[in-house]
Scaffold this active site. Structure first.
Site, PDB file in Angstrom:
ATOM      1  N   LEU A   1       0.845  -1.191   0.000  1.00 58.51           N
ATOM      2  CA  LEU A   1       0.000   0.000   0.000  1.00 58.51           C
ATOM      3  C   LEU A   1       0.871   1.229   0.000  1.00 58.51           C
ATOM      4  CD1 LEU A   1      -2.535  -1.218   2.688  1.00 58.51           C
ATOM      5  CD2 LEU A   1      -2.830  -1.248   0.218  1.00 58.51           C
ATOM      6  N   LEU A   2       1.132   1.780  -1.162  1.00 59.61           N
ATOM      7  CA  LEU A   2       1.925   3.009  -1.264  1.00 59.61           C
ATOM      8  C   LEU A   2       1.053   4.154  -1.697  1.00 59.61           C
ATOM      9  CD1 LEU A   2       5.233   1.832  -2.953  1.00 59.61           C
ATOM     10  CD2 LEU A   2       4.832   2.364  -0.575  1.00 59.61           C
TER      11      LEU A   2
END
Length: 127
Positions: A126-127
């Protein structure tokens, strides 16, 4: 990379393992902070939750790396450490006696056709 993974107090915590001989970084573990307000309790106002974020391990066994992350989070006064059971995490989480949560995460990937997959087949950053 800097924006997402360099340590920032109260946001993200990242730790690396350096090979003593070659001085190469061989392993890394990180977690982020997501505090929650506790309502209706005069003694406790905030639950400090750490969430396993990103890791890679080349030389250090994953269970050792995750144990170190738990110790580091405890030293930083986190109350709970959360992790998803994706990739190779399931066996490590069992060995470290993580409790199973009370819900299932659901992701909606629009414009993607994807067959059903099991948690150990999923890699998610999750960036």
């Amino acid at each position: 990379f800097k924006h997402w993974l360099l340590p920032r107090q109260g946001v993200v915590y990242s730790y690396v393992v350096e090979d003593q001989t070659t001085h190469e970084l061989t392993d890394m573990v990180s977690f982020y902070s997501l505090p929650s307000s506790i309502l209706g309790n005069d003694k406790h106002r905030t639950l400090r939750a750490a969430y396993s974020y990103y890791y890679f391990n080349n030389k250090t066994p994953l269970i050792t790396l995750m144990t170190d992350a738990l110790i580091l989070a405890k030293r930083l006064d986190f109350d709970v450490f959360n992790a998803l059971d994706i990739l190779d995490n399931e066996s490590v989480l069992k060995d470290l006696k993580f409790g199973i949560g009370d819900g299932h995460l659901q992701y909606y990937m629009y414009n993607w056709r994807c067959p059903s997959v099991k948690a150990h087949q999923v890699g998610l950053v999750l960036l």
